[in-house]
Design an enzyme around this catalytic site. Structure first.
Site, mmCIF file in Angstrom:
data_model
loop_
_atom_site.group_PDB
_atom_site.id
_atom_site.type_symbol
_atom_site.label_atom_id
_atom_site.label_comp_id
_atom_site.label_asym_id
_atom_site.label_seq_id
_atom_site.Cartn_x
_atom_site.Cartn_y
_atom_site.Cartn_z
ATOM 1 N N GLU A 115 97.513 97.037 38.769
ATOM 2 C CA GLU A 115 96.541 97.309 39.842
ATOM 3 C C GLU A 115 96.960 98.476 40.736
ATOM 4 O OE1 GLU A 115 95.921 93.542 41.792
ATOM 5 O OE2 GLU A 115 94.437 92.940 40.314
ATOM 6 N N LYS A 133 102.633 98.315 38.489
ATOM 7 C CA LYS A 133 102.834 97.111 39.299
ATOM 8 C C LYS A 133 103.398 95.953 38.469
ATOM 9 C CE LYS A 133 100.138 93.869 42.145
ATOM 10 N NZ LYS A 133 98.784 93.448 42.532
ATOM 11 N N ASP A 193 95.163 84.799 35.343
ATOM 12 C CA ASP A 193 96.442 84.094 35.439
ATOM 13 C C ASP A 193 96.403 82.830 34.571
ATOM 14 O OD1 ASP A 193 95.895 85.752 37.665
ATOM 15 O OD2 ASP A 193 97.421 84.770 38.883
HETATM 16 C C1 BGC Z 1 94.844 91.323 44.128
HETATM 17 C C2 BGC Z 1 93.530 91.394 43.428
HETATM 18 C C3 BGC Z 1 92.555 90.465 44.102
HETATM 19 C C4 BGC Z 1 92.484 90.770 45.598
HETATM 20 C C5 BGC Z 1 91.561 89.890 46.379
HETATM 21 C C6 BGC Z 1 94.676 91.561 45.618
HETATM 22 O O1 BGC Z 1 95.900 91.351 46.242
HETATM 23 O O2 BGC Z 1 95.763 92.233 43.619
HETATM 24 O O3 BGC Z 1 93.689 91.058 42.068
HETATM 25 O O4 BGC Z 1 91.307 90.561 43.521
HETATM 26 O O5 BGC Z 1 93.761 90.639 46.152
HETATM 27 O O6 BGC Z 1 91.764 88.539 46.197
HETATM 28 C C1 BGC Z 2 97.858 90.596 40.270
HETATM 29 C C2 BGC Z 2 96.786 90.111 39.346
HETATM 30 C C3 BGC Z 2 96.609 88.631 39.534
HETATM 31 C C4 BGC Z 2 96.340 88.293 40.977
HETATM 32 C C5 BGC Z 2 96.295 86.808 41.235
HETATM 33 C C6 BGC Z 2 97.509 90.212 41.693
HETATM 34 O O1 BGC Z 2 98.524 90.597 42.542
HETATM 35 O O2 BGC Z 2 97.998 91.993 40.186
HETATM 36 O O3 BGC Z 2 97.143 90.411 38.012
HETATM 37 O O4 BGC Z 2 95.578 88.174 38.744
HETATM 38 O O5 BGC Z 2 97.376 88.812 41.783
HETATM 39 O O6 BGC Z 2 97.508 86.212 40.968
#
Ligand code: BGC
Ligand code: BGC
Length: 804
Positions: free
Chosen positions: A509, A623, A367
């Site tokens: 994701e 997503k 991010d």
């Molecule tokens: C996010 C991931 C993150 C995980 C744990 C998920 O909601 O999509 O990017 O690594 O939470 O923090």
């Molecule tokens: C996103 C990731 C992001 C993380 C933290 C997740 O929901 O898919 O791309 O890095 O959130 O914001």
């Protein structure tokens, strides 16, 4: 209920207001109105407590692992904002009695949070309250609070309990050892907290001042102490129209503050005892508290507001729009970018929820590099450099992660905390609605694009700023080590005679365990190519440094390896029939799903209510911006001329992926806004821009509960400046292709190009660029090159943009 139009006159479009209080909808204002200065982050919970509240105070960088089976996180420090108040024995709470008037506001201009309330107690006593609060930008350690009370109807007996409450947890996880608590001179409080695992000392101090009708009163409070808590109870008798003022000034210091830590050589000799340092900090803190006490809220607030005034003068982003929300939203973005960023210390990154909540545990993700850093790269070189230095400090732990996974070089953690922590992604997440068990979190293991994202950010930083010293000191090494990681990560496919990157998660994701995610492959390719170019550049520019690095990193050998691997790395080609680049090896053969239900939802991730991750894996649903990022990012690099990134391919992919993208991550929309602008779809871009701004500012009262969405806030700046402003590093040069939406008459902003601030004014018919330098500045506008000194005004012709 939010109102963004309550500011008038010189605070028009500067004020966020909540005009109705609802005890079940606290999260939104707690988050979006949070106060911060990059060091401290204070969630804006109300002074009086409510069941659903989330009280958070964080100091950036103070990570601690609460329990053995939990990952490290930013601990929630002792609370100093809670005031328990009683009027003639009746508890003050908006859940009781009658609220006649209510408004809570965050004034972005002065970064002050206020609440004005006219309340009638259940027994009919009418009272007027005004609460004020700031987290100082002038003195990073300071929190100022002020309460004014006036009884409208009756003489009253007011009781206020206020103190330092260390009974806080992170959703139940207690991070601190019970520390020392003290009351000094019956008005000042002190508490020491020590994190259990990382052994960081936190020194908290608070002092109260009471005044009636302007006169300070010495009102001996009741002194109280219990487990992890110390507080004072004041009793004051007020006649109707008496004006009572209660000020509380609080400070926070830690043993890892740069000014006290070993890291900073100035203050101490290298060897010192931790205890001495606490003693020293405590002494300093109490001396300072006395000085702050003497100054009082108003003077301290003015110093803070002045600092914010300079901020607003430096970072300009002004829009003349028929929708006044647009200007407010852009100020909201700048406000939070400053509040979240640890400009004071390169040992720290930016959390995905900034310092506004426990969500994502204060961890930094991609991010920062892709969505937040561009603002700093283009606006404040020193801060951008500090954020990238944080990644340099994490290089050793990235090397450790590579090794632990059987690779070479540096493999950056998907989630990062202290630079030395390495990977800190938790293992288990939300409920799987089919199995009823928690879902396994895979990104920490297989979401690997972060490593190339960091390489991209370094490239962008050096091209935009021209800062070669950074490359010499840190940047080259990161690029070489990350390229080495990719070279070792690739898998040979003898069938195809190419290298693959199998079993990954891309930015999307919703697709886990895919092979050859196009974004990951293209970015790895860029990373390898960049390392090759940087070796050539270093050899040419600084032979001595090259030899040093060659000795340390065996560059000559790696160079040949990178060359061979880059050439044979499989890059998914645009499909012959429609130019669509497959997001991964299987995406285009997956089932399509009618997404209208989810695309039109007010809140995100609705699809999870119908399908579990395994099922979503088998649909053509994305997503967040994934393949489309390739165009936005790599167009800024030496790969811009690659045919696979042509305008035609870009357009085809936008049309294919936009309908399949749910924007279920707040990182998504800004990229789509920028690409829609690039493709001349300005109305669509504006529609998406509004949605982007509504990520935190929208009408939904619960989507910011876990904290604000830092990347979308960075994305608001990029959408305005790179999207509608059309500013871009393009083929290594500066390009400005502006396109204002119908709603915008004028857009003004400033950004820095190779060390020079450029002031930009865009209207529907002209682009004006002003620079305060005698050097020639070169840039392109819709393919035409311009060179100027001081200022230039360029007419923008209708249709100057090719549309696809
Ligand atoms: C996010 C991931 C993150 C995980 C744990 C998920 O909601 O999509 O990017 O690594 O939470 O923090
Ligand atoms: C996103 C990731 C992001 C993380 C933290 C997740 O929901 O898919 O791309 O890095 O959130 O914001």
């Amino acid at each position: 209920m939010m109102n963004y139009t309550s500011g008038n006159g010189n605070i028009k479009n500067w004020v966020l207001s909540e005009e109705q209080f609802h005890p079940d909808q606290l999260g939104k204002c707690e988050s979006i109105m949070y106060l911060g200065n990059g060091y401290l982050g204070l969630r804006s919970a109300t002074e009086e407590p409510y069941l659903q509240e989330k009280r958070n105070l964080f100091v950036n960088g103070t990570f601690n692992q609460g329990e053995e089976n939990e990952v490290t996180e930013l601990p929630n420090l002792a609370d100093m904002t809670r005031f328990d108040m009683k009027i003639d024995g009746e508890r003050f709470s908006l859940e009781f009695g009658k609220t006649k008037e209510y408004v809570r506001q965050l004034n972005l201009k002065t970064a002050e949070l206020t609440r004005k309330i006219q309340w009638i107690s259940p027994k009919g006593k009418e009272i007027w309250f005004q609460f004020r609060r700031f987290v100082s930008l002038h003195n990073l350690h300071l929190i100022g609070m002020k309460l004014e009370v006036e009884s409208v109807s009756h003489p009253i007996q007011l009781t206020i309990e206020s103190g330092i409450n260390g009974q806080m947890t992170n959703s139940g996880s207690q991070h601190f050892l019970e520390g020392e608590r003290r009351v000094h001179q019956k008005c000042a409080l002190e508490m020491i907290q020590t994190t259990k695992e990382s052994k960081i000392n936190i020194i908290l101090n608070a002092v109260h001042t009471l005044r009636i009708n302007g006169e300070e009163i010495r009102n001996d409070p009741e002194m109280n102490m219990s487990r992890r808590k110390v507080w004072l109870t004041y009793n004051v008798a007020l006649q109707p129209s008496d004006q009572f003022v209660f000020e509380k000034l609080a400070t926070v210091y830690t043993s890892v503050d740069k000014e006290f830590s070993r890291y900073d050589k100035g203050m101490y000799d290298v060897e010192y005892q931790l205890d001495d340092s606490i003693k020293y900090i405590r002494k300093q803190a109490s001396k300072e508290l006395q000085e702050l006490h003497n100054k009082g809220y108003e003077m301290l607030f003015n110093q803070h507001a002045e600092k914010w005034e300079t901020i607003w003068n430096i970072y300009k982003l002004e829009v003349d729009s028929t929708e006044s929300f647009d200007q407010l939203a852009l100020r909201f973005s700048l406000y939070h970018l400053i509040a979240m960023t640890p400009a004071h210390d390169e040992k720290m990154g930016i959390g995905a929820k900034a310092l506004s909540g426990e969500g994502y545990r204060g961890h930094s993700f991609w991010d920062t590099e892709i969505f937040i850093l561009p603002f700093f790269t283009y606006s404040n070189q020193a801060i951008a450099k500090s954020l990238l230095t944080y990644r340099y400090l994490g290089l050793e732990s990235a090397k450790r992660k590579a090794k632990a996974n059987g690779y070479e070089g540096a493999m950056y953690p998907w989630e990062a905390a202290k630079p030395s922590d390495g990977e800190v992604t938790p293992e288990w997440g939300d409920i799987d609605i089919v199995t009823g068990k928690p879902t396994k979190i895979w990104p920490g293991l297989i979401e690997q694009h972060i490593t190339a994202d960091i390489a991209f950010a370094i490239y962008q930083y050096t091209k935009v700023t021209g800062d070669k010293d950074f490359l010499i000191a840190y940047g080259y090494e990161i690029i070489f080590e990350t390229a080495t990681f990719w070279a070792s990560r690739l898998e040979w496919s003898s069938e195809n005679g190419q290298y693959y990157i199998n079993d990954v998660i891309g930015p999307d994701e919703y697709k886990e365990h895919v092979n050859n995610n196009a974004y990951t492959n293209y970015m790895a390719y860029f990373n390898l190519k960049l390392a090759i170019r940087f070796v050539d550049q270093l050899k040419q520019d600084d032979k001595k440094r090259f030899l040093q690095m060659d000795k340390k990193l065996d560059l000559n050998n790696h160079y040949l390896n990178w060359l061979e691997k880059a050439e044979k790395l499989y890059l998914p080609e645009p499909r012959a029939k429609d130019h669509v680049i497959p997001q991964d090896d299987t995406y285009l053969s997956l089932k399509e799903l009618d997404l209208s239900k989810y695309k039109n939802q007010d809140s995100v991730r609705g699809i999870y209510k119908d399908y579990n991750p395994e099922q979503i894996n088998h649909f053509q649903v994305t997503k967040q911006a994934d393949t489309l990022l390739i165009f936005y990012l790599l167009e800024q690099t030496f790969l811009a001329d690659d045919e696979r990134l042509s305008q035609q391919v870009k357009s085809a992919n936008f049309h294919f992926y936009e309908p399949r993208t749910l924007h279920d991550s707040s990182l998504s929309l800004s990229t789509h806004v920028i690409l829609a602008c690039d493709l001349g779809k300005v109305d669509l871009a504006y529609e998406m821009f509004t949605k982007l701004c509504e990520t935190d500012l929208g009408p939904s009262m619960d989507t910011s509960n876990e904290g604000i969405h830092a990347a979308s806030i960075g994305g608001m700046w990029t959408a305005a400046v790179f999207g509608f402003g059309g500013v871009r590093l393009y083929q290594e040069e500066l390009r400005i292709n502006p396109q204002l939406p119908t709603q915008w008459k004028q857009l003004k902003f400033v950004f820095h190009w190779r060390g020079h601030p450029l002031h930009i004014t865009i209207t529907k018919s002209t682009l004006r660029v002003e620079a305060s330098t005698m050097e020639n500045i070169r840039f392109r506008v819709f393919e035409k090159a311009f060179t100027f000194r001081e200022s230039i005004e360029i007419p923008l012709e209708k249709g100057s943009l090719l549309s696809y």
